[in-house]
Each structure stands twice: as C-alpha cells, then as structure tokens.
Scaffold this motif. Structure first.
Motif, PDB file in Angstrom:
ATOM      1  N   ASP A  70      -5.034 -58.808 111.770  1.00  0.00           N
ATOM      2  CA  ASP A  70      -4.757 -57.853 110.704  1.00  0.00           C
ATOM      3  C   ASP A  70      -4.333 -56.493 111.225  1.00  0.00           C
ATOM      4  O   ASP A  70      -4.260 -55.543 110.473  1.00  0.00           O
ATOM      5  CB  ASP A  70      -6.018 -57.710 109.840  1.00  0.00           C
ATOM      6  CG  ASP A  70      -5.661 -57.612 108.359  1.00  0.00           C
ATOM      7  OD1 ASP A  70      -4.549 -58.024 107.998  1.00  0.00           O
ATOM      8  OD2 ASP A  70      -6.498 -57.130 107.591  1.00  0.00           O
ATOM      9  N   TYR A  71      -4.044 -56.373 112.500  1.00  0.00           N
ATOM     10  CA  TYR A  71      -3.734 -55.071 113.087  1.00  0.00           C
ATOM     11  C   TYR A  71      -2.269 -55.011 113.512  1.00  0.00           C
ATOM     12  O   TYR A  71      -1.953 -54.814 114.665  1.00  0.00           O
ATOM     13  CB  TYR A  71      -4.651 -54.786 114.269  1.00  0.00           C
ATOM     14  CG  TYR A  71      -6.099 -54.719 113.880  1.00  0.00           C
ATOM     15  CD1 TYR A  71      -6.647 -53.539 113.386  1.00  0.00           C
ATOM     16  CD2 TYR A  71      -6.913 -55.847 113.954  1.00  0.00           C
ATOM     17  CE1 TYR A  71      -7.974 -53.474 112.996  1.00  0.00           C
ATOM     18  CE2 TYR A  71      -8.249 -55.782 113.571  1.00  0.00           C
ATOM     19  CZ  TYR A  71      -8.770 -54.607 113.094  1.00  0.00           C
ATOM     20  OH  TYR A  71     -10.073 -54.548 112.702  1.00  0.00           O
ATOM     21  N   ARG A  72      -1.390 -55.201 112.556  1.00  0.00           N
ATOM     22  CA  ARG A  72       0.019 -55.257 112.912  1.00  0.00           C
ATOM     23  C   ARG A  72       0.769 -53.964 112.653  1.00  0.00           C
ATOM     24  O   ARG A  72       1.972 -53.892 112.814  1.00  0.00           O
ATOM     25  CB  ARG A  72       0.688 -56.393 112.151  1.00  0.00           C
ATOM     26  CG  ARG A  72       0.678 -56.235 110.627  1.00  0.00           C
ATOM     27  CD  ARG A  72       1.315 -57.449 110.008  1.00  0.00           C
ATOM     28  NE  ARG A  72       1.659 -57.223 108.614  1.00  0.00           N
ATOM     29  CZ  ARG A  72       2.667 -57.826 108.012  1.00  0.00           C
ATOM     30  NH1 ARG A  72       3.421 -58.647 108.695  1.00  0.00           N
ATOM     31  NH2 ARG A  72       2.912 -57.608 106.744  1.00  0.00           N
ATOM     32  N   ILE A  73       0.051 -52.921 112.226  1.00  0.00           N
ATOM     33  CA  ILE A  73       0.633 -51.597 112.048  1.00  0.00           C
ATOM     34  C   ILE A  73      -0.052 -50.640 113.004  1.00  0.00           C
ATOM     35  O   ILE A  73      -1.249 -50.408 112.908  1.00  0.00           O
ATOM     36  CB  ILE A  73       0.473 -51.094 110.599  1.00  0.00           C
ATOM     37  CG1 ILE A  73       1.099 -52.085 109.608  1.00  0.00           C
ATOM     38  CG2 ILE A  73       1.109 -49.721 110.440  1.00  0.00           C
ATOM     39  CD1 ILE A  73       0.870 -51.732 108.146  1.00  0.00           C
ATOM     40  N   SER A  74       0.701 -50.093 113.937  1.00  0.00           N
ATOM     41  CA  SER A  74       0.142 -49.165 114.923  1.00  0.00           C
ATOM     42  C   SER A  74       0.426 -47.734 114.487  1.00  0.00           C
ATOM     43  O   SER A  74       1.568 -47.381 114.192  1.00  0.00           O
ATOM     44  CB  SER A  74       0.763 -49.420 116.301  1.00  0.00           C
ATOM     45  OG  SER A  74       0.360 -48.424 117.224  1.00  0.00           O
ATOM     46  N   GLY A  75      -0.619 -46.912 114.431  1.00  0.00           N
ATOM     47  CA  GLY A  75      -0.439 -45.522 114.026  1.00  0.00           C
ATOM     48  C   GLY A  75      -1.704 -44.981 113.398  1.00  0.00           C
ATOM     49  O   GLY A  75      -2.781 -45.571 113.537  1.00  0.00           O
ATOM     50  N   SER A  76      -1.591 -43.864 112.710  1.00  0.00           N
ATOM     51  CA  SER A  76      -2.757 -43.254 112.079  1.00  0.00           C
ATOM     52  C   SER A  76      -2.386 -42.704 110.706  1.00  0.00           C
ATOM     53  O   SER A  76      -1.217 -42.455 110.410  1.00  0.00           O
ATOM     54  CB  SER A  76      -3.321 -42.124 112.951  1.00  0.00           C
ATOM     55  OG  SER A  76      -2.473 -40.990 112.913  1.00  0.00           O
ATOM     56  N   SER A  88      -9.642 -67.029 107.666  1.00  0.00           N
ATOM     57  CA  SER A  88      -8.650 -68.104 107.635  1.00  0.00           C
ATOM     58  C   SER A  88      -7.215 -67.584 107.708  1.00  0.00           C
ATOM     59  O   SER A  88      -6.272 -68.350 107.905  1.00  0.00           O
ATOM     60  CB  SER A  88      -8.816 -68.915 106.343  1.00  0.00           C
ATOM     61  OG  SER A  88      -8.531 -68.103 105.206  1.00  0.00           O
ATOM     62  N   GLY A  89      -7.053 -66.272 107.539  1.00  0.00           N
ATOM     63  CA  GLY A  89      -5.716 -65.695 107.544  1.00  0.00           C
ATOM     64  C   GLY A  89      -5.102 -65.615 106.165  1.00  0.00           C
ATOM     65  O   GLY A  89      -3.990 -65.107 106.005  1.00  0.00           O
TER      66      GLY A  89
END
Length: 289
Positions: free
Chosen positions: A26-32, A67-68
């Motif tokens: 679930d961590y496919r957006i990098s940033g803040s 389960s995604g």
C-alpha cells in the motif's frame, strides 16, 4: 532516497534496484502531506487504475486488506494528500511503472522510470469494490527537464526573505490549462467577460479578461463535451475555486459552498446533468473520515 546520480533516469534505475520492496503493498506514493509527492508507482495493484500511456487515471492509496482487496473507504491523508499538494502547487511527479501483464505500457519485468507527469485534477468516487476511492488524472510532461527532490522544492519557499537577484531561467509546468475554444470565446462574449458568480468584469490593457470553466471536465475519464451547455464564464478566482470543489451549483443555479446565485443569460442553456456530475465528484472533496 538519496543518490549521487546526475540525471533523473539514471538515478531512478539505481533507486529502483535498491528499493523495489518499498513499492509493494500500500506504499506506492512516495512523499509527504506538506511537501507533495516525488514519485508514484503504477503496477496493477489497484483494480481501478486506468493507464493510457500519456494519461493515467490513478487511484489513491489506502483501504486495502491483507488480501490486497479494497475493504474500506480511502481517506485524504498520506500520499493521497501529497498528490493534492502537487496539483495545487504545480509540482511534477515521477511515474514508475511496474510489470503488469494487463498493461501494454508496463515493462515486461521489474520496474521502469517513465518520466514526469503533472497532477491535472482529483476527485472521489465509488470504486469497483464498492468503497470510496480518490482518483487523480495525471498528464505526461513531454518536454521535461531534470526534477529536483520534492524536499528541495519545498525548502525554497519555506522561509520568506533572501531571494535571488539574478535568477536562472528554467522551464516550468503550469498546473492548470485555460482552454479557449471557439465555444468558450462565444460564451465569454455573451457575458461580456463578466464572471457568472461574482459579476465582476476584469479590464486589462489588452481588453477584458475572463476564463471558460468546463463543468464536467474534458478528457478521460470524465469525457465532458466542449459545448456551451458544459461551460460557464468565470473570473480566475472563481475558476480555481470551482475546479477545486470549493463550491458547486444546484439545479436552480443557487451556489453551494458560497453565497449567491449563478447568473445565467438568455440563450445560455446549461445541462443539469453536468452540474450534477460536478456536485457528485468535486463538491466538498474532503468527506468525513
């Protein structure tokens, strides 16, 4: 993610090898939330994603179970809010595609850096699993120049003062595109370049100025028509507010979110279905969590 690479492409090839695990789950957006998103991943993990190559309809993060599968509504925080910062501030975002047999634009294996995109707009809707999801329309920046890390961009505007008396000239991507079609020009003439919300007419040295706002956005996935019944004449302030969902218009033309009534002149017929679409997808886009 730090690297001594001189170009964004070379830099990301190395970063992907070192941090492939980051992009799973679930961590496919990098940033803040404060500085914006520096990169996102499109790899087929979210069933609502739609990849058209130069246009990506991207799904926000969150709400998925072990389960995604999507198991609850997404909320406006973390990477979802970071992408909104990119839209508001005009910050490009790096797009990384991961292997996906169902996506003709994806690499056959591993991950690949595919360049810079701009966040054109965002809205919320009910996804295929029946839960509320955030959607983002991303457009490829064809003539791109190397992009500094998001933190470097943010730090330049954190403290007032100082400045550069001889700034370098660099190409910059403008987040909003003001379309000026034949239909838009005719509508602005009908209203004598007067905003239908505040009734203010802006006069410049080169003549009056107003902007044509499409009620239902053009292009994928909205597919709004470029016709007078889908256009209203607004001043720049109210155009931005309308696009960002700060207000909308009821079927009787009463404004929702701000006081007043939309001025509608004889000969301008507005399609009520377009107004309903705007209210559904754009009005008050930060619902209760």
């Amino acid at each position: 993610m730090r690297s001594s690479c001189k170009t964004s492409f070379v830099c990301y090839e190395k970063i992907l090898l070192l941090n492939a695990a980051f992009f799973r789950g679930d961590y496919r957006i990098s940033g803040s939330e404060k500085e914006g998103a520096d990169s996102i991943v499109v790899s087929g993990g979210y069933e609502d994603d739609r990849d058209f190559g130069n246009v990506i309809i991207y799904t926000g993060q969150g709400g998925r179970g072990i389960s995604g599968k999507q198991e609850k509504d997404q909320t406006m925080k973390r990477g979802n809010l970071a992408l909104v910062v990119n839209e508001m501030e005009g910050l490009p975002v790096r797009v990384i595609r991961g292997a996906d047999p169902n996506n003709s634009f994806a690499p056959k294996n591993g991950y690949r850096y595919d360049g810079l995109y701009r966040v054109d707009s965002h809205w919320y809707e009910t996804g295929k699993a029946g839960f509320r999801i955030w959607r983002y329309r991303l457009l490829k920046i064809e003539d791109e120049s190397p992009l500094p890390p998001a933190k470097s961009i943010a730090s330049a505007v954190t403290v007032l003062g100082g400045g550069n008396f001889a700034p370098d000239r660099k190409s910059m991507t403008v987040q909003r595109i003001v379309r000026d079609t034949k239909q838009a020009k005719a509508l602005k003439r009908l209203y004598d370049y007067t905003c239908q919300v505040c009734n203010i007419r802006i006069t410049t040295a080169t003549g009056p100025y107003a902007e044509a706002a499409h009620i239902r956005p053009l292009g994928k996935p909205h597919e709004g028509p470029d016709t007078p019944d889908n256009i209203i004449c607004l001043c720049p302030n109210h155009h931005v507010m309308f696009d960002l969902g700060a207000f909308s218009v009821d079927d009787n033309f009463t404004l929702i979110g701000i006081d007043g009534t939309l001025t509608v002149r004889k000969g301008h017929i507005i399609d009520l279905e377009h107004l309903a679409y705007h209210r559904k997808h754009y009005l008050n886009r930060i619902p209760p969590e």
